[in-house]
Structures are given as C-alpha cells and as structure tokens.
Design a protein around this motif. Sequence first.
Motif, PDB file in Angstrom:
ATOM      1  N   ALA A   8       0.859  -1.182   0.000  1.00 49.05           N
ATOM      2  CA  ALA A   8       0.000   0.000   0.000  1.00 49.05           C
ATOM      3  C   ALA A   8       0.895   1.232   0.000  1.00 49.05           C
ATOM      4  O   ALA A   8       1.744   1.371   0.878  1.00 49.05           O
ATOM      5  CB  ALA A   8      -0.894  -0.001   1.233  1.00 49.05           C
ATOM      6  N   VAL A   9       0.720   2.081  -0.991  1.00 50.76           N
ATOM      7  CA  VAL A   9       1.498   3.325  -1.031  1.00 50.76           C
ATOM      8  C   VAL A   9       0.605   4.461  -0.550  1.00 50.76           C
ATOM      9  O   VAL A   9      -0.461   4.707  -1.128  1.00 50.76           O
ATOM     10  CB  VAL A   9       2.025   3.617  -2.448  1.00 50.76           C
ATOM     11  CG1 VAL A   9       2.824   4.910  -2.464  1.00 50.76           C
ATOM     12  CG2 VAL A   9       2.873   2.448  -2.954  1.00 50.76           C
ATOM     13  N   LEU A  10       1.058   5.143   0.509  1.00 52.81           N
ATOM     14  CA  LEU A  10       0.293   6.285   1.047  1.00 52.81           C
ATOM     15  C   LEU A  10       0.903   7.571   0.511  1.00 52.81           C
ATOM     16  O   LEU A  10       2.075   7.850   0.743  1.00 52.81           O
ATOM     17  CB  LEU A  10       0.333   6.267   2.578  1.00 52.81           C
ATOM     18  CG  LEU A  10      -0.046   4.931   3.254  1.00 52.81           C
ATOM     19  CD1 LEU A  10      -0.063   5.083   4.774  1.00 52.81           C
ATOM     20  CD2 LEU A  10      -1.387   4.424   2.752  1.00 52.81           C
ATOM     21  N   GLY A  11       0.101   8.352  -0.195  1.00 53.35           N
ATOM     22  CA  GLY A  11       0.604   9.574  -0.818  1.00 53.35           C
ATOM     23  C   GLY A  11       0.864   9.343  -2.292  1.00 53.35           C
ATOM     24  O   GLY A  11       1.581   8.402  -2.654  1.00 53.35           O
ATOM     25  N   ALA A  12       0.268  10.197  -3.129  1.00 57.09           N
ATOM     26  CA  ALA A  12       0.432  10.025  -4.576  1.00 57.09           C
ATOM     27  C   ALA A  12       0.950  11.319  -5.207  1.00 57.09           C
ATOM     28  O   ALA A  12       0.674  11.616  -6.364  1.00 57.09           O
ATOM     29  CB  ALA A  12      -0.882   9.586  -5.214  1.00 57.09           C
ATOM     30  N   GLY A  13       1.689  12.098  -4.408  1.00 56.95           N
ATOM     31  CA  GLY A  13       2.314  13.313  -4.956  1.00 56.95           C
ATOM     32  C   GLY A  13       3.556  12.951  -5.757  1.00 56.95           C
ATOM     33  O   GLY A  13       3.699  11.829  -6.227  1.00 56.95           O
ATOM     34  N   HIS A  14       4.467  13.912  -5.867  1.00 58.52           N
ATOM     35  CA  HIS A  14       5.706  13.746  -6.629  1.00 58.52           C
ATOM     36  C   HIS A  14       6.445  12.474  -6.195  1.00 58.52           C
ATOM     37  O   HIS A  14       6.730  11.578  -7.003  1.00 58.52           O
ATOM     38  CB  HIS A  14       6.575  14.982  -6.370  1.00 58.52           C
ATOM     39  CG  HIS A  14       7.786  15.067  -7.242  1.00 58.52           C
ATOM     40  ND1 HIS A  14       7.734  14.973  -8.613  1.00 58.52           N
ATOM     41  CD2 HIS A  14       9.098  15.262  -6.932  1.00 58.52           C
ATOM     42  CE1 HIS A  14       8.941  15.095  -9.113  1.00 58.52           C
ATOM     43  NE2 HIS A  14       9.800  15.268  -8.118  1.00 58.52           N
ATOM     44  N   LEU A  75       4.169   1.614   2.240  1.00 60.30           N
ATOM     45  CA  LEU A  75       5.197   2.582   1.883  1.00 60.30           C
ATOM     46  C   LEU A  75       4.583   3.968   2.077  1.00 60.30           C
ATOM     47  O   LEU A  75       3.649   4.358   1.363  1.00 60.30           O
ATOM     48  CB  LEU A  75       5.636   2.354   0.437  1.00 60.30           C
ATOM     49  CG  LEU A  75       6.989   2.940   0.035  1.00 60.30           C
ATOM     50  CD1 LEU A  75       7.429   2.400  -1.326  1.00 60.30           C
ATOM     51  CD2 LEU A  75       7.009   4.445   0.040  1.00 60.30           C
ATOM     52  N   ILE A  76       5.095   4.728   3.039  1.00 57.51           N
ATOM     53  CA  ILE A  76       4.517   6.026   3.388  1.00 57.51           C
ATOM     54  C   ILE A  76       5.252   7.138   2.659  1.00 57.51           C
ATOM     55  O   ILE A  76       6.431   7.388   2.896  1.00 57.51           O
ATOM     56  CB  ILE A  76       4.570   6.267   4.915  1.00 57.51           C
ATOM     57  CG1 ILE A  76       3.867   5.125   5.661  1.00 57.51           C
ATOM     58  CG2 ILE A  76       3.975   7.623   5.258  1.00 57.51           C
ATOM     59  CD1 ILE A  76       3.902   5.241   7.179  1.00 57.51           C
ATOM     60  N   ALA A  77       4.556   7.795   1.755  1.00 59.44           N
ATOM     61  CA  ALA A  77       5.154   8.883   0.985  1.00 59.44           C
ATOM     62  C   ALA A  77       4.265  10.123   1.038  1.00 59.44           C
ATOM     63  O   ALA A  77       4.318  10.986   0.175  1.00 59.44           O
ATOM     64  CB  ALA A  77       5.379   8.440  -0.457  1.00 59.44           C
ATOM     65  N   SER A  78       3.449  10.207   2.072  1.00 59.30           N
ATOM     66  CA  SER A  78       2.584  11.377   2.271  1.00 59.30           C
ATOM     67  C   SER A  78       3.399  12.495   2.929  1.00 59.30           C
ATOM     68  O   SER A  78       4.541  12.295   3.311  1.00 59.30           O
ATOM     69  CB  SER A  78       1.402  10.961   3.152  1.00 59.30           C
ATOM     70  OG  SER A  78       1.882  10.282   4.311  1.00 59.30           O
ATOM     71  N   PRO A  79       2.847  13.700   3.097  1.00 63.77           N
ATOM     72  CA  PRO A  79       3.582  14.771   3.778  1.00 63.77           C
ATOM     73  C   PRO A  79       3.946  14.357   5.205  1.00 63.77           C
ATOM     74  O   PRO A  79       3.236  13.580   5.846  1.00 63.77           O
ATOM     75  CB  PRO A  79       2.591  15.938   3.780  1.00 63.77           C
ATOM     76  CG  PRO A  79       1.658  15.648   2.645  1.00 63.77           C
ATOM     77  CD  PRO A  79       1.558  14.148   2.580  1.00 63.77           C
TER      78      PRO A  79
END
Lengths: 342, 342, 342, 342
Positions: A8-14, A75-79
């Motif tokens: 699960a990828v959290l955050g779909a920004g850059h 995978l945490i890629a949020s702010p």
Amino acid sequence: MSELLGVAVLGAGHMGADHIRRVDQVVSGARVAAVADPDAERAKEAVGGIGGTGRITVHTDVEAALDAPGVEAVLIASPGEAHEEALLAAFARGLPVLCEKPMVPDSAGALRVVEAEARLGRRLAQIGFMRRYDAEYRQLKSLLDGGRLGRPLMLHCVHRNVSSPRHFSSAMLINSSVSHEIDAARWLLGQELSAVTVLRPRPSAGAPEGLLDPQLVLFETEGGAVVDVEVFVNCGFGYEVRCEAVCEAGSARIGAAHTMVVTAAGGAREEVPQDYLVRFADAYDREVQSWVDATRRGLVTGPGTWDGYAAAAVAEAGVRALGTGVRTPVDMAPRPPLHDRA
Amino acid sequence: MSELLGVAVLGAGHMGADHIRRVDQVVSGARVAAVADPDAERAKEAVGGIGGTGRITVHTDVEAALDAPGVEAVLIASPGEAHEEALLAAFARGLPVLCEKPMVPDSAGALRVVEAEARLGRRLAQIGFMRRYDAEYRQLKSLLDGGRLGRPLMLHCVHRNVSSPRHFSSAMLINSSVSHEIDAARWLLGQELSAVTVLRPRPSAGAPEGLLDPQLVLFETEGGAVVDVEVFVNCGFGYEVRCEAVCEAGSARIGAAHTMVVTAAGGAREEVPQDYLVRFADAYDREVQSWVDATRRGLVTGPGTWDGYAAAAVAEAGVRALGTGVRTPVDMAPRPPLHDRA
Amino acid sequence: MSELLGVAVLGAGHMGADHIRRVDQVVSGARVAAVADPDAERAKEAVGGIGGTGRITVHTDVEAALDAPGVEAVLIASPGEAHEEALLAAFARGLPVLCEKPMVPDSAGALRVVEAEARLGRRLAQIGFMRRYDAEYRQLKSLLDGGRLGRPLMLHCVHRNVSSPRHFSSAMLINSSVSHEIDAARWLLGQELSAVTVLRPRPSAGAPEGLLDPQLVLFETEGGAVVDVEVFVNCGFGYEVRCEAVCEAGSARIGAAHTMVVTAAGGAREEVPQDYLVRFADAYDREVQSWVDATRRGLVTGPGTWDGYAAAAVAEAGVRALGTGVRTPVDMAPRPPLHDRA
Amino acid sequence: MSELLGVAVLGAGHMGADHIRRVDQVVSGARVAAVADPDAERAKEAVGGIGGTGRITVHTDVEAALDAPGVEAVLIASPGEAHEEALLAAFARGLPVLCEKPMVPDSAGALRVVEAEARLGRRLAQIGFMRRYDAEYRQLKSLLDGGRLGRPLMLHCVHRNVSSPRHFSSAMLINSSVSHEIDAARWLLGQELSAVTVLRPRPSAGAPEGLLDPQLVLFETEGGAVVDVEVFVNCGFGYEVRCEAVCEAGSARIGAAHTMVVTAAGGAREEVPQDYLVRFADAYDREVQSWVDATRRGLVTGPGTWDGYAAAAVAEAGVRALGTGVRTPVDMAPRPPLHDRA
C-alpha cells in the motif's frame, strides 16, 4: 506470503507517484496493492500511469488502504505531518513499513513512534534515508568500517540544490536538507551528534528575500569528531552532494563522480545533475528493493525509527542554533534496547 | 642600478639556503651580494653551494650585511623573531625588502613595522605570502575578480602537512599554518576577517601528545562571507592545500590538480606532494622573480606590511579563540593611507 | 666566461621574440648579446621590447651576429630552411647552439649537420624538443625508466591544435606536428622508430579544403612497441597534448591535467589551453635555463643533432606512408659514435 | 500473459547462473520458469540458489526446456557453439529470445539465423550487447546523436582485462573481446565497419606463452571514420573499458569514471574494477529489464540478429588481418529489409 509482496502506497504526490512506478516497474518481488491520497484524482492518475499487476484499490482514507485486500506492507510517501498517524496505524496492524523522511517532523512525535514500536517488541519500520543505499556512500561506509584509514576525525559535507521550493524556510535548510547529512554522519561515524553551531554568511542574491541561504552547519559528535555542512539550496547550478571523511591515516571523498567528459569550445566539461531524483535514482531503487527483500524474509535491515527520531532531535537543536548563533547541545532521549547497536 | 640586483640574504637555514640558490640560479636579473647568519659556518656553506656571480660577503651581523658592498635589496629569511629588527634596519637604509612570513610574529611588533614604513612615506617591503604567486591561486583570484560567478559567499579550505616539526604547538597550527589561509582569504575576497571560531576535534592518534591537531578554524569577514579551514599538520599522507570558493552563481576549486595518473594493481593513482617546497616551488620562483623585477623598476607590487600586520592580528584572535572555544572578534588598528586599496 | 652568457638569437619572429624575452627576463645567467633577422625592423622591435643588459647589436646577417662582441652561444629560432647554414656557421666558430625544431627539415640536410658535428669530435648543439623539459613528460620518463611498470608496450598519443596556420599542408601534420611525438616516443622508450602507417579518416568539416585532417599515425619501434598518434590540427576547441604509456604492469597517463574546476550552469568545467606557448610555457623556460646552465659549464645535456636527424628521417617515412596508405619502413643512417647512448 | 513473464534460461554456467539470479531477484515482471544445462547438477545448483517464484523445471535438453510449462521467453546463456540451434528452436516456437553474445561464433551460422528470423517476418531475438545499456555509453550515444559535436571522426577505445581464461587464443582477443567494441562502434556511429588492420606489439611478459597480447585493432567505417582499439587481456591491474569519440567540434570521453578518491600514503587513489560483471552490472540489469519490458509489450527494441551477424563478419575479417598483418576489407551480406534502420 504471495508471489509478489502487496504494497500500500500512502501519498500520490511527486514522491509517492515515483514510488508507485518503482514498486510496479523496477523492483522485483513486489506489486502495488493499494494507493491512498486525500486527492482521489491524483491517486487514480498515479495508478493509471502503471501497468499494474493484480488488483489495485484506490483510497482517500489511510486505514481503508491498509485494510485493503492484498496489502502486506506499507510505503509512506505522504507529507511529514501525516506520518505519525500512518505509522501508528501500520503498527496496530503489524504491517512492515517503509516511511519516507522525515519520519515525523518534530522530535516529540518521533519519540512517540519509537516508543510505540518498542511496545510491539520488534522492529517494523524502515525510514527512507536513501543515501545509505547510494553506491558511493556505501563504498565510503565500508572503507571507514574496515579501519584502514584509522579513526574518522572530520566530515566535510556539501549539499546544494539548484533552487528551493517556494515555501522553503531558513529552518528547513536544516530540518529538511541537512537532515540527510545528519543521518549520513550518524551512520558513517556510528556516533550520535552532540552539539551544533550554525554560521550564517550574508545570503546569496540568488536566494528568495529573507531566506538565510547558504548556511554552514557544524556538528560535534559524542566521540569528538567534527562535521561541517555547507547547505546552499539556491546555488543555481546543480544538485551537488559531496562528502569527505578525514581520518587519522588518510582521507576519502565521494560525490564528485566523473562520468562523461566533453571537451569543446575551450573547456573540458562534465554535467552536474540537476535533481536529487537523478543523482540518487539508483539509491532509491536499491532502498526499496532491499526493503522488499527483507520484508519478504520477515526482517527489518535498514535505518529504523530511532534513526528517524535522532534526525529530528538533532535538527531541532540545529534550528535553535540557527536562531541564537551559539553552540547548542543536542538533547536526546535514551535509546531503547530494541535499537541497540549490533 | 647595476646589471644584476645585489641581494643580501638574511638567514641561511632551510628557507634561507633555498632563497640563496633561487636568487643565484633561478631568478633573472639578481645576484647574491651578501649573506648573514649568526652561524657563520652555515652561511659559508650556503654560499659555497652556489656558483655565484661577482663578490659575495658573509656576515654574522645583520647591519654589516646590509652595509656590505653591492647590496641593493634585502631578502629576510631568518627566524620570525629577528624580522622586526631586520626590517627596521632595512627601512633605515632605504633598502627594498622581501620578508618571509611571518612578517613579525606578534601584532604589536607588526604594527610598529607598518608605522615605521608609513613614516618613510613610501612602501619598501613585500611580505612572503607566496600563494599569491601560485598559478592556481592566481587563476582563482582572476575568476573571482572577473565577477562571472557573482559575490563569494564561502571559502572551504584544507591545509594538510605530512607531519609537524618537533617544536610545533597548538597555537602554531593557527599562527604558522593557517596564516597562509588568512592572507589568501583576505586577498581572494578583498575583505578583512572580522571574527574567528575554532572547533577542536579529538586529536589524531598520529599527532604528538598534547597537540590539538586537527582543528577546524572558521572566519567571518567584514562583508559577510564565511571561511572554513581544516588544518591538519600530522595527516601522514601528503602536503595538500585546497580551496573552494562558493559564489552566488557557481563554485571554483583549486588544489586537487591532476598530473600523471598511474593505473596499476587495481587502482588509478596520482601522487600527492610531500612538501610545501615541492607544491609551491613555482610560486616561490615567481614571487622572487616578481620582487626582483619590481625592485629594479623602483616599485613594490606584492603584499605589503599591512598584510603582514593583518595576518598577525587575525592569527592572534584565532589563538585566543582556540583557547576559549568561543567566537572571537578580530581587533585591528586602522589601515594607514599608505596601504589604501587601489 | 663573463657573468652572463652572451646569446645571439637568430630569428625575431613569433618564436624568436619569445626567446629574446625569455633570455632577457626569465632565464638566470644569460643575456641577449645580438639579434639577427633578415627584417631589421622586426629585429629592432624585438630588442626594443626588453630592458636588456649590456650592449645588444642587431643584424640582418647571421655571420655578423655570430661574430658580434659578447656572443658566446647561439639560439636559432629562424625558419627551418635557414637552420643548416646557421648550425654550420656556429660549428665553424665552436659556438654552443640551441636550435629550434625542426633541426633541418629534410633528413639529408640533417645528416650533413650530424656529420659536421661528428667531425668536430664533440657535441655543440641542443635541439629544441621542449617536451623533454615539461614536468609531466619528465614524470612519465622517470616512471618508465624506473621500471616499476615493466616494459612499455604501447603509447597512445593525442596532439590537437585549435586551428592550423594558413600554409599548413597534409604532410606538415606529420613533419611539423607529429615530429614532437616522434621525438617524445624515441626519448620515452629509448628506441628508434622502425616503421610507420597512416590512416586517414574523412577530413573534418572544420579543416581547410584539401587538408587531410585529422590523421591517425602509427609507429612501430625496433623493440616491438607500437605508438599511435591522433593528430588533429583544426579541432577547434583547444590545444591538447596527451600521452598514455601502456606497460606490462600498468599504464600511466599525462596531459589531462586538472587545474581549477569551475562548477556553474549545470556543469563542472576546466579550461583547456588554446596555445602551445601556454601549455608548454614552463617547458620552454626550463629548456633554455637548462641549456644556459649546461653551456656555462661547457656541457651539452639535452637532445642533440642525432635526435634532430632521427625526427627528420621518421617524418619523411611518415609523409611517404601518408601518400601511399601502406606500412613504410624507416630508413636511417648508422648512428655515429659521438651520439652513442650512455 | 501471466503476471510474471516465464523465462527459460539455457546454460547454468557463470553467466547463466548470474542471469538466473537476475531474472529472479533483480528484474521486475519476470520469473525463471525453466533452466537447461547439459550438466543437470549445475542447473539444479543454480536454481537452488534462488528463492524462485512459481514452479521451475530443470532440464538437460534445450527443446524440453522451451516446451516446459510457463515458458514464454528464452534467455540463451549457453556456450556460443550451442546458440544457433537454440535460436532456431526458439524461432520455431515463436518464443522471444535474449541471446548472449556471440550470437553465433561464425558469420555463416550467424547469417543462417538472420535469414531464419527474416523468414518469420518479424524480429524475435535481442542479442546481448550489454554496453548499449550502460549509462555512460548511453550518454555518449545521446550526445553523438544530438549532433552538438558534429560528425564523429575517430573513436579511441581501450579494452583491458586483468587476465585471460586458460583457453584464450590470439583470435579470441578479436572475436571475443573486441567484438564488444565492434558492436559499440557500429551503434555509436550508426555505420558499418568496412576494413580492419591489426598491429601486434611484442607480447607482454604477463601474457601466456604464444598469446599475441596486447593488440591494436584498427577499423575503418563506410562513412570514413577510424576506430582504434587497444585490446590487452592480461594487463594485470584491472578491467578497463574506455571510449573517446573525437568529433568535428569536440571530443567526449567515457569509461574513466571517478567514484571514491582515497588519499593516503602519498597518493590519491581510485579503485579500478577487476571484472566485467562489476563494471557492467547495472548494464546487465538494465538490459534484461528492458528486454522483459519490451517482451511483455510484444516488442523487440534492442540489438538484433543483424547486429549479431555484423559482429561476427567484422571479427572474422579482424582475425584474418591479425594473421596476415595487412589491411583487410570486411565482406558482408546485404542487410535484409527486416533490419532496416529507422
């Protein structure tokens, strides 16, 4: 475990979109199982850009994404502000996590994450200090650990960006940019940083009004080493990350790698990368591959929550030092046994 | 003026003997006319080693050497403690001088020399900051003056020696070694240094007991630039002098010059010079040639007594900062009109 | 011998004027005593540009210059066609000579000079192969002679000019440009060159109509080494001279020296010199100083007439090979005992 | 198509085992489905070393492996002599292939493969010229194609191995080692090679008795460019692959990449890789990933059978030239329309 680790990828920004592409197309042994972003359109777009393997669900809610079918890791890629909640939610479900830096922006929140993981009694989270996966940094680490050059005495570091994002503040030169050097120094030296001093040259004409850019940030370590970091986020000409380790019996430099040399019009010239996603592309790939491999074997092998906390604590001292202009000790909580060094 | 400028060389030690050889065999338009050293044997030996042109007299007394037949100019290469007296004696006779660094070890004595020259109403002395004659430093100076890279913001300097002489003290890392960087920074930036801070890593195992080696010396300039200097006089592996100027629109590095690259046994290798007389051999030659040429035209074109004084004053502040560990402002006398910048 | 060696300089063109300045202002122990040029105005101008020491006479006639008062040695910098006569005139007077390359353009004339000197029974002439005095070439020579890398197997050479003079012919790429590599290869390897092959790529659009530029010139040596030379005299971007010696136990490269690296606008850049007088300025200075020093001691220590002859003989074979496209053996006279190797 | 492309790997030796690991653990979107090797134990061992995804069958027979369940594509890593049969068997089944170089050792057999594929009317095979996937080579290719430096005139290439395998013959320096440069030159220049000359220096003392090592191999292209290749397979010190493209308006060099510079004991040193699997590790990874990606989309994007044939034809001319010592034209069949350039 299924054939491919469901992430699960959290955050779909850059950064999130880049990781979605990476998990889908670059990394072996994993697939994107779910994506969450408060902006559902952005999440759908990021998912649409990949071929995808198996079913991928899209969410605006973090917990829903974690509970989605096929999710085995996060995978945490949020702010940064959203990280603490996401980490705790993953911990509650026993899900292994790779969390982009900063783990949690403030040291108090970071410490809560360390403590929550300690209560689980086992490590679940790896923090995204990707430099530890860069080939040159690994070469340097291996050289220092080998002991051939004796004890490290100093690190000279340079961290330059072409230009800073619009919202970048003087404090962010330390807690966003230099935080990479904070982790790299702790890792290379195997020591905690104990004090910090910041020198502030007159700002560059190329820096936005009011931004203290560049800065010279000086760390002392518990073992008596000194680390100096030039951070210059509006240098205008390239993304440069260099590090020289000065040891008792020699010095080693990385980050001025030569590639193609073009001689034309009176000069010999090498390109300088313009972006960290270019300079560290391979490091990101290796980081995520390594996390997937370890996770599939039930292990956590990379930098952990303690490293995330330490970076936050040192950066906070740095920001205070930037304000006062004087040498500032770093105040750190005791290291929990779960994070004892090998 | 005679065909060849007659030079009295004061001091026939390591540096003096080298200058005697240089004036006799390398430099065009000059000859050794007299040599003085308290140790008459040493003076005779140094003179015996050269062919010599015309009559050369040998003295144990400085004034006698200055008054010897054929002496038209003076090159002072005696120990720093003897410089003030020698300079004043040369001034009294109106003789042009090239004085090795330090001009005078303490700033009070240095100021007396500045004032004595100011009373003469004309410049007579050039101080031996030979880096100003090094090809790479001149390239860097020319680049900075040209303005293409914008205002300089920082200088990163490295100054390493294989090992220090027996008598070397912790203060001498600053007032003997770093004094070169003090002058180079003032010259490159065209600014005075206004404050100094010294960080002291835990000493290298390769340094003699009690010597604070290496040190990280940090200068601030009146114009808001920052200069950091790693000084490491027992690095064990070579004589390395590097400087990177970080400017608003780019950065320029000198001192890591490549020459011959030998690839053998698994590595590509370049030699690092072991000695400053090797690294700066050409700079010394150019310095003395330039001094002879200017002197024959009745001019003083190199660094002067004010530069000698400024180096002493900044180094004194540095030694205080080394002792206290805190940022120390530099206290400087007003610059006399004779030394106004062009 | 007088205090300063009195030198007659023959030729006051570009190279001659540079040597006049060098003897007067750079070299220690020599002075210009006479200058000869068919163009009296040009000779006067060259003399007028220097301070001068003692009396300097100006001539349009070579013999008159050699007989002028104070002349003790001769520096020949006239066009190659005038060299044979000048050398023989100097030999007739027993005057030591430094003769610019080519010693004599054709091998028959060159051999006559070798024989004339052999009849004198002592060496009088040094030929201006200045690369033997370049610091990098000397480093390479010393490495090869030391034997640490084993026997040399190949030399890879590059010789590039920004652009060629108007009158430059395809043959001149070999007998004017590559003649430097011919001498350098003979000297570095301590072997004669025994055969030559020339490959002719389709000429560069930057070369004048009809000029075969670049060329790849391949030499074989009597000891079984191979030397390849890229010669490209209209490369447009700089003056580059590189050499890599490939040996049984390693390889050594010179000529890609780093100096100042400027990072700006997306690239790291080093300047490439535009002119051989820049690249080899120090070599010319050392060459003439070394010649003056040896001459004052009554010695000839540099490359001699045999080296001048060998360069002419090899270049002639090269020009034939350029025309025929096939491998061409070098035809050389026997070496006279006067030029036996040490 | 299934989730993961099922790959049959033919050959489980050094290279085959490396590819098995790569498909299993590095590459995204593929899995090992079958492995064939005449030595069943070796095949089992190679499979045992990986985790594996799904069912993997092990075979001693090529056809059985191609017919095994789940096989959708073939990676040929068996000895060159076995390639023709394997390629034809894959073609007969319509299976996409990645075939290690040499495609087929002799040009006659290579041409049969080209023709067999042409009869299919579509490209099925990619040949393992991995340099086309190396980051530096791609940078150079992109620079040349961009046209900024004008037309390429020459390539200077170096190809060095620490030591050669026991069975290595003088011909193999050309048809095994230089075959990489043959393909790289054809690809970089977009031209066929039309003639070849080989110079043979006296062999290195480090080469086995009777081996002509090193060699200097010279190619001419149909467009008038010249390519020189130093091949030295017992250089003793490292695996070095370098290439300089000399163009009308500048030159570009790759292969002397800097990474970490260690300064110690009098020298600055960079490691040279010892092995092609180290130097080109990333290139192999990218090559196989690119092949998997293209195959899953039904495409062939890499070098094809025509490139395999051309390499064989040029190498054959090279081996003849090695024997005769004279310039040898390359004899090539007409290029079939299937392989027309874009």
